[in-house]
Design a protein around this motif. Structure first.
Motif, PDB file in Angstrom:
ATOM      1  N   ILE A  68       0.847  -1.188   0.000  1.00 11.43           N
ATOM      2  CA  ILE A  68       0.000   0.000   0.000  1.00 11.43           C
ATOM      3  C   ILE A  68       0.883   1.239   0.000  1.00 11.43           C
ATOM      4  O   ILE A  68       1.802   1.358   0.811  1.00 11.43           O
ATOM      5  N   ILE A  69       0.584   2.159  -0.917  1.00 12.53           N
ATOM      6  CA  ILE A  69       1.329   3.418  -1.004  1.00 12.53           C
ATOM      7  C   ILE A  69       0.338   4.568  -0.859  1.00 12.53           C
ATOM      8  O   ILE A  69      -0.542   4.748  -1.708  1.00 12.53           O
ATOM      9  N   ALA A  70       0.455   5.334   0.219  1.00 11.60           N
ATOM     10  CA  ALA A  70      -0.365   6.526   0.420  1.00 11.60           C
ATOM     11  C   ALA A  70       0.320   7.697  -0.278  1.00 11.60           C
ATOM     12  O   ALA A  70       1.521   7.918  -0.094  1.00 11.60           O
ATOM     13  N   THR A  71      -0.431   8.445  -1.085  1.00  9.74           N
ATOM     14  CA  THR A  71       0.181   9.374  -2.026  1.00  9.74           C
ATOM     15  C   THR A  71       0.329  10.807  -1.527  1.00  9.74           C
ATOM     16  O   THR A  71       0.726  11.689  -2.289  1.00  9.74           O
ATOM     17  N   GLY A  72       0.023  11.063  -0.265  1.00  9.84           N
ATOM     18  CA  GLY A  72       0.186  12.411   0.271  1.00  9.84           C
ATOM     19  C   GLY A  72      -1.143  13.126   0.450  1.00  9.84           C
ATOM     20  O   GLY A  72      -2.166  12.731  -0.097  1.00  9.84           O
ATOM     21  N   THR A  73      -1.111  14.200   1.224  1.00  4.77           N
ATOM     22  CA  THR A  73      -2.354  14.908   1.592  1.00  4.77           C
ATOM     23  C   THR A  73      -2.322  16.366   1.141  1.00  4.77           C
ATOM     24  O   THR A  73      -1.253  16.989   1.109  1.00  4.77           O
ATOM     25  N   PRO A  74      -3.481  16.915   0.775  1.00  5.93           N
ATOM     26  CA  PRO A  74      -3.546  18.335   0.399  1.00  5.93           C
ATOM     27  C   PRO A  74      -3.460  19.248   1.619  1.00  5.93           C
ATOM     28  O   PRO A  74      -3.428  18.797   2.765  1.00  5.93           O
ATOM     29  N   SER A  75      -3.468  20.547   1.359  1.00  7.38           N
ATOM     30  CA  SER A  75      -3.488  21.528   2.445  1.00  7.38           C
ATOM     31  C   SER A  75      -4.828  21.477   3.171  1.00  7.38           C
ATOM     32  O   SER A  75      -5.819  20.946   2.666  1.00  7.38           O
ATOM     33  N   GLY A  76      -4.832  22.026   4.384  1.00  3.71           N
ATOM     34  CA  GLY A  76      -6.055  22.076   5.173  1.00  3.71           C
ATOM     35  C   GLY A  76      -6.019  21.212   6.413  1.00  3.71           C
ATOM     36  O   GLY A  76      -7.050  21.018   7.066  1.00  3.71           O
ATOM     37  N   VAL A  77      -4.842  20.687   6.758  1.00  9.20           N
ATOM     38  CA  VAL A  77      -4.751  19.884   7.980  1.00  9.20           C
ATOM     39  C   VAL A  77      -4.936  20.782   9.193  1.00  9.20           C
ATOM     40  O   VAL A  77      -4.765  22.003   9.130  1.00  9.20           O
ATOM     41  N   GLY A  78      -5.288  20.143  10.324  1.00 10.42           N
ATOM     42  CA  GLY A  78      -5.554  20.904  11.536  1.00 10.42           C
ATOM     43  C   GLY A  78      -4.375  21.736  12.011  1.00 10.42           C
ATOM     44  O   GLY A  78      -4.548  22.872  12.470  1.00 10.42           O
ATOM     45  N   LYS A  79      -3.176  21.180  11.901  1.00 11.87           N
ATOM     46  CA  LYS A  79      -1.983  21.899  12.357  1.00 11.87           C
ATOM     47  C   LYS A  79      -1.747  23.169  11.555  1.00 11.87           C
ATOM     48  O   LYS A  79      -1.201  24.157  12.067  1.00 11.87           O
ATOM     49  N   GLY A  80      -2.172  23.172  10.297  1.00 19.46           N
ATOM     50  CA  GLY A  80      -1.930  24.325   9.438  1.00 19.46           C
ATOM     51  C   GLY A  80      -2.910  25.470   9.640  1.00 19.46           C
ATOM     52  O   GLY A  80      -2.736  26.545   9.065  1.00 19.46           O
ATOM     53  N   MET A  81      -3.949  25.250  10.460  1.00 17.61           N
ATOM     54  CA  MET A  81      -4.953  26.291  10.686  1.00 17.61           C
ATOM     55  C   MET A  81      -4.480  27.244  11.785  1.00 17.61           C
ATOM     56  O   MET A  81      -3.612  26.906  12.594  1.00 17.61           O
ATOM     57  N   LYS A  82      -5.030  28.452  11.798  1.00 14.36           N
ATOM     58  CA  LYS A  82      -4.640  29.461  12.784  1.00 14.36           C
ATOM     59  C   LYS A  82      -5.869  29.928  13.553  1.00 14.36           C
ATOM     60  O   LYS A  82      -6.716  30.636  12.992  1.00 14.36           O
ATOM     61  N   PRO A  83      -5.998  29.527  14.835  1.00 19.01           N
ATOM     62  CA  PRO A  83      -5.106  28.606  15.558  1.00 19.01           C
ATOM     63  C   PRO A  83      -5.316  27.169  15.094  1.00 19.01           C
ATOM     64  O   PRO A  83      -6.320  26.865  14.451  1.00 19.01           O
ATOM     65  N   PRO A  84      -4.368  26.282  15.417  1.00 18.88           N
ATOM     66  CA  PRO A  84      -4.517  24.883  15.004  1.00 18.88           C
ATOM     67  C   PRO A  84      -5.799  24.262  15.562  1.00 18.88           C
ATOM     68  O   PRO A  84      -6.249  24.617  16.656  1.00 18.88           O
ATOM     69  N   LYS A  85      -6.393  23.348  14.780  1.00 20.85           N
ATOM     70  CA  LYS A  85      -7.589  22.629  15.212  1.00 20.85           C
ATOM     71  C   LYS A  85      -7.288  21.135  15.192  1.00 20.85           C
ATOM     72  O   LYS A  85      -7.360  20.505  14.131  1.00 20.85           O
ATOM     73  N   PHE A  86      -6.944  20.606  16.343  1.00 17.77           N
ATOM     74  CA  PHE A  86      -6.675  19.179  16.424  1.00 17.77           C
ATOM     75  C   PHE A  86      -7.966  18.420  16.719  1.00 17.77           C
ATOM     76  O   PHE A  86      -8.965  19.002  17.174  1.00 17.77           O
ATOM     77  N   LEU A  87      -7.942  17.123  16.447  1.00 18.79           N
ATOM     78  CA  LEU A  87      -9.136  16.302  16.614  1.00 18.79           C
ATOM     79  C   LEU A  87      -9.440  16.076  18.085  1.00 18.79           C
ATOM     80  O   LEU A  87      -8.534  15.991  18.922  1.00 18.79           O
ATOM     81  N   LYS A  88     -10.732  15.958  18.375  1.00 15.55           N
ATOM     82  CA  LYS A  88     -11.171  15.696  19.743  1.00 15.55           C
ATOM     83  C   LYS A  88     -12.202  14.578  19.727  1.00 15.55           C
ATOM     84  O   LYS A  88     -12.735  14.202  18.667  1.00 15.55           O
ATOM     85  N   ALA A  89     -12.487  14.026  20.890  1.00 18.15           N
ATOM     86  CA  ALA A  89     -13.443  12.922  20.986  1.00 18.15           C
ATOM     87  C   ALA A  89     -14.794  13.336  20.407  1.00 18.15           C
ATOM     88  O   ALA A  89     -15.295  14.428  20.684  1.00 18.15           O
ATOM     89  N   GLY A  90     -15.363  12.445  19.598  1.00 14.35           N
ATOM     90  CA  GLY A  90     -16.642  12.698  18.961  1.00 14.35           C
ATOM     91  C   GLY A  90     -16.534  13.244  17.552  1.00 14.35           C
ATOM     92  O   GLY A  90     -17.520  13.224  16.801  1.00 14.35           O
ATOM     93  N   ASP A  91     -15.363  13.749  17.163  1.00 13.48           N
ATOM     94  CA  ASP A  91     -15.187  14.263  15.805  1.00 13.48           C
ATOM     95  C   ASP A  91     -15.303  13.123  14.791  1.00 13.48           C
ATOM     96  O   ASP A  91     -14.761  12.034  15.005  1.00 13.48           O
TER      97      ASP A  91
END
Length: 302
Positions: free
Chosen positions: A262-285
């Motif tokens: 299996i080869i994962a090909t990479g991710t586009p922009s918009g990850v939580g860390k890249g947001m200002k302020p960062p938005k990390f995942l929480k329970a229930g998401d």
């Protein structure tokens, strides 16, 4: 054709469906009825290893099953009558992943200087793999910064090394969806990717493997990631810096690729860390990754 591994009446089995249908064909039963001289493989890697003859038989028994559905309707199951499992539990190698393969993502994680000149390769342990609709633990005792990364994943179909760009599509069995879940704080602390990428359950894959998807068809697709129905990532697959042909060509230069890799090909922009302020995942998401030709991969964080 969409190929799945499902649990039906407590038994793990291979299944198949067309994208336009809500009915899933139980392949072992269909093989027994409509291709009695052909043994149905017990798992996806065995099926992949059989290659084109297996896919040809699947096409044949599917057509016969549709034609004879009124007589033998027990070869089909519907949503709610089965559980979708991950298509591949134990690939031959760790899941191979490509970092910063979309320029905008490389920039959001650093700057334009972080756009790579060559594919950036890392791996995730096979114990990260889980299925569509599985709950994913946030491992709150280990990390406070869990992030999503929606990706297209390639499933290798046959053994090969030193694969030329023009031959790459001959070595692809199909495509699926993958969430390269990442503990950003661990990634920063350990100064490399493996630990932060390899917590148990941090690699949902599925729900199916789509076979015979042409390059032309694939390049028309867009990948979208939502968190609780909010669009976070969206980009055409043509935005990849290194395309599918280049990734397989580079990886196979000195390393043998095997059926089920299996080869994962990479991710586009918009990850939580890249947001200002960062938005990390929480329970229930709930994270949903979609490529229309492949389907959607849906998981809830707990």
């Amino acid at each position: 054709m969409h190929l799945l591994v499902i649990s039906h009446e407590g038994i793990e089995t291979l299944a198949a469906k067309q994208v336009s249908s809500d009915k899933v064909l139980l392949l072992e039963k269909a093989f027994q009825l409509y291709s009695p001289g052909t043994e149905c493989p017990a798992d996806m890697i065995s099926a992949i290893s059989l290659g084109e003859p297996f896919l040809t038989t699947v096409d044949s028994v599917y057509e016969q099953a549709i034609h004879n559905e009124a007589i033998n309707n027990d070869v089909f199951v519907k949503d709610g009558e089965f559980q979708t499992l991950t298509p591949i539990k134990h690939p031959p190698k760790n899941v191979m992943c490509v970092g910063k393969n979309y320029a905008a993502h490389a920039i959001e994680m650093g700057s334009a200087k972080d756009i790579p000149d060559h594919p950036l390769i890392f791996t995730k342990a096979h114990t990260t793999i889980c299925a569509h609709q599985d709950d994913v633990s946030l491992h709150s005792d280990v990390t406070e910064q869990v992030d999503y990364e929606g990706e297209l994943a390639i499933v290798i179909g046959k053994k090969g090394t030193k694969i030329e760009r023009e031959d790459v599509w001959d070595y692809i069995f199909g495509f699926t969806l993958l969430n390269d879940i990442t503990a950003r704080d661990l990634q920063a602390r350990h100064k490399q990717f493996f630990v932060g990428k390899s917590l148990d359950g941090f690699c949902p894959i599925g729900p199916s493997i789509v076979t015979r998807l042409s390059e032309e068809e694939l390049l028309k697709e867009t990948i979208t990631t939502t968190v609780n129905d909010e669009v976070r990532q969206q980009a055409p697959l043509t935005d990849m810096i290194f395309d599918v042909r280049e990734l397989i060509h580079v990886l196979s230069k000195g390393m043998t690729l095997e059926p089920g890799d299996i080869i994962a090909t990479g991710t586009p922009s918009g990850v939580g860390k890249g947001m200002k302020p960062p938005k990390f995942l929480k329970a229930g998401d709930e994270v949903v990754i979609t490529i229309p030709a492949i389907g959607e991969l849906r998981n809830q964080m707990v």
